[in-house]
Design a protein around this motif. Structure first.
Motif, mmCIF file in Angstrom:
data_model
loop_
_atom_site.group_PDB
_atom_site.id
_atom_site.type_symbol
_atom_site.label_atom_id
_atom_site.label_comp_id
_atom_site.label_asym_id
_atom_site.label_seq_id
_atom_site.Cartn_x
_atom_site.Cartn_y
_atom_site.Cartn_z
ATOM 1 N N LEU A 1 -54.343 52.686 10.630
ATOM 2 C CA LEU A 1 -53.116 53.164 9.977
ATOM 3 C C LEU A 1 -52.869 54.638 10.270
ATOM 4 O O LEU A 1 -51.729 55.054 10.475
ATOM 5 C CB LEU A 1 -53.191 52.930 8.460
ATOM 6 C CG LEU A 1 -53.130 51.475 7.994
ATOM 7 C CD1 LEU A 1 -53.306 51.399 6.480
ATOM 8 C CD2 LEU A 1 -51.816 50.817 8.406
ATOM 9 N N VAL A 2 -53.944 55.411 10.301
ATOM 10 C CA VAL A 2 -53.802 56.834 10.609
ATOM 11 C C VAL A 2 -53.292 57.003 12.044
ATOM 12 O O VAL A 2 -52.376 57.787 12.301
ATOM 13 C CB VAL A 2 -55.134 57.591 10.403
ATOM 14 C CG1 VAL A 2 -55.071 58.996 10.963
ATOM 15 C CG2 VAL A 2 -55.487 57.629 8.913
ATOM 16 N N LYS A 3 -53.870 56.239 12.977
ATOM 17 C CA LYS A 3 -53.459 56.338 14.383
ATOM 18 C C LYS A 3 -51.993 55.950 14.560
ATOM 19 O O LYS A 3 -51.284 56.515 15.379
ATOM 20 C CB LYS A 3 -54.342 55.458 15.259
ATOM 21 C CG LYS A 3 -55.721 56.031 15.481
ATOM 22 C CD LYS A 3 -56.580 55.105 16.315
ATOM 23 C CE LYS A 3 -58.002 55.623 16.374
ATOM 24 N NZ LYS A 3 -58.911 54.670 17.019
ATOM 25 N N LYS A 4 -51.547 54.959 13.790
ATOM 26 C CA LYS A 4 -50.159 54.506 13.888
ATOM 27 C C LYS A 4 -49.199 55.450 13.166
ATOM 28 O O LYS A 4 -47.999 55.291 13.267
ATOM 29 C CB LYS A 4 -50.020 53.102 13.295
ATOM 30 C CG LYS A 4 -50.637 52.018 14.140
ATOM 31 C CD LYS A 4 -50.400 50.664 13.500
ATOM 32 C CE LYS A 4 -50.952 49.547 14.364
ATOM 33 N NZ LYS A 4 -50.715 48.228 13.743
ATOM 34 N N GLY A 5 -49.749 56.388 12.432
ATOM 35 C CA GLY A 5 -48.904 57.326 11.713
ATOM 36 C C GLY A 5 -48.425 56.812 10.371
ATOM 37 O O GLY A 5 -47.571 57.424 9.727
ATOM 38 N N GLU A 6 -48.958 55.692 9.919
ATOM 39 C CA GLU A 6 -48.552 55.128 8.631
ATOM 40 C C GLU A 6 -49.274 55.806 7.472
ATOM 41 O O GLU A 6 -48.873 55.668 6.326
ATOM 42 C CB GLU A 6 -48.773 53.619 8.623
ATOM 43 C CG GLU A 6 -47.891 52.916 9.640
ATOM 44 C CD GLU A 6 -48.109 51.423 9.701
ATOM 45 O OE1 GLU A 6 -48.567 50.838 8.699
ATOM 46 O OE2 GLU A 6 -47.816 50.831 10.751
ATOM 47 N N GLN B 1 -54.605 61.447 3.710
ATOM 48 C CA GLN B 1 -54.490 60.228 2.914
ATOM 49 C C GLN B 1 -55.576 59.228 3.311
ATOM 50 O O GLN B 1 -56.166 58.565 2.454
ATOM 51 C CB GLN B 1 -53.114 59.582 3.110
ATOM 52 C CG GLN B 1 -51.976 60.320 2.444
ATOM 53 C CD GLN B 1 -50.628 59.736 2.821
ATOM 54 O OE1 GLN B 1 -50.421 59.304 3.961
ATOM 55 N NE2 GLN B 1 -49.709 59.738 1.871
ATOM 56 N N GLY B 2 -55.851 59.139 4.602
ATOM 57 C CA GLY B 2 -56.899 58.244 5.082
ATOM 58 C C GLY B 2 -58.263 58.635 4.559
ATOM 59 O O GLY B 2 -59.045 57.795 4.133
ATOM 60 N N LYS B 3 -58.537 59.952 4.568
ATOM 61 C CA LYS B 3 -59.820 60.430 4.043
ATOM 62 C C LYS B 3 -59.938 60.134 2.559
ATOM 63 O O LYS B 3 -60.991 59.701 2.084
ATOM 64 C CB LYS B 3 -59.964 61.936 4.293
ATOM 65 C CG LYS B 3 -60.222 62.293 5.735
ATOM 66 C CD LYS B 3 -60.344 63.795 5.911
ATOM 67 C CE LYS B 3 -60.525 64.183 7.357
ATOM 68 N NZ LYS B 3 -60.585 65.640 7.533
ATOM 69 N N ASP B 4 -58.854 60.379 1.815
ATOM 70 C CA ASP B 4 -58.874 60.099 0.371
ATOM 71 C C ASP B 4 -59.095 58.617 0.101
ATOM 72 O O ASP B 4 -59.880 58.249 -0.777
ATOM 73 C CB ASP B 4 -57.566 60.559 -0.283
ATOM 74 C CG ASP B 4 -57.429 62.067 -0.342
ATOM 75 O OD1 ASP B 4 -58.462 62.771 -0.187
ATOM 76 O OD2 ASP B 4 -56.290 62.551 -0.552
ATOM 77 N N LEU B 5 -58.403 57.781 0.852
ATOM 78 C CA LEU B 5 -58.553 56.340 0.684
ATOM 79 C C LEU B 5 -59.971 55.898 1.021
ATOM 80 O O LEU B 5 -60.581 55.107 0.294
ATOM 81 C CB LEU B 5 -57.540 55.603 1.561
ATOM 82 C CG LEU B 5 -57.479 54.089 1.420
ATOM 83 C CD1 LEU B 5 -57.225 53.677 -0.023
ATOM 84 C CD2 LEU B 5 -56.401 53.525 2.332
#
Length: 126
Positions: free
Chosen positions: A37-42, A47-51
């Motif tokens: 999701l991070v790579k796709k920019g979503e 946010q990815g680290k928090d998740l």
């Protein structure tokens, strides 16, 4: 009676190990999904680290709850005297491990270094 108790304890242990494996597998797949999701920019990187942190904490909580359940199941099969002996043994093992960790942390390494000085350097060193 002891065979039944041992069977219950072994079943609980097996269920615990299966649960730990499932949690580990789920955490790995979740991390891959979040990275995608991070790579796709979503998702942003933050946010990815928090998740990931949140999901990792939930996984740790699940493992801790499973460990508690297995321990309770094992202790339930013991008499009060056996539970006390088990607790004493656990305290001794923890004490031994703490002592070993302290020894390892305080260990020093003696190193000898020989330095050969050239004739001109010997006078400067004196």
């Amino acid at each position: 009676m002891a065979d039944i108790a041992n069977g219950i304890a072994e079943a609980a242990r097996t269920a615990f190990l299966a649960g730990v494996g499932a949690v580990a597998f789920g955490a790995e797949k979740t991390t891959e999904f979040v990275d995608t999701l991070v790579k796709k920019g979503e998702l942003t990187v933050d946010q990815g680290k928090d998740l990931n942190r949140e999901l990792t904490q939930k996984a740790k909580d699940t493992v801790n709850e499973a460990q508690d359940a297995v321990l309770r199941a094992r202790l339930a099969t013991m008499s009060p005297a056996e539970r006390e002996a088990f607790a004493d043994r656990a305290r001794q093992i923890a004490s031994d491990m703490n002592a070993k960790a302290s020894e390892d942390a305080g260990a020093t390494v003696d190193v000898e270094v020989e330095v050969e000085a050239e004739d001109g350097d010997a006078e400067a060193a004196e």
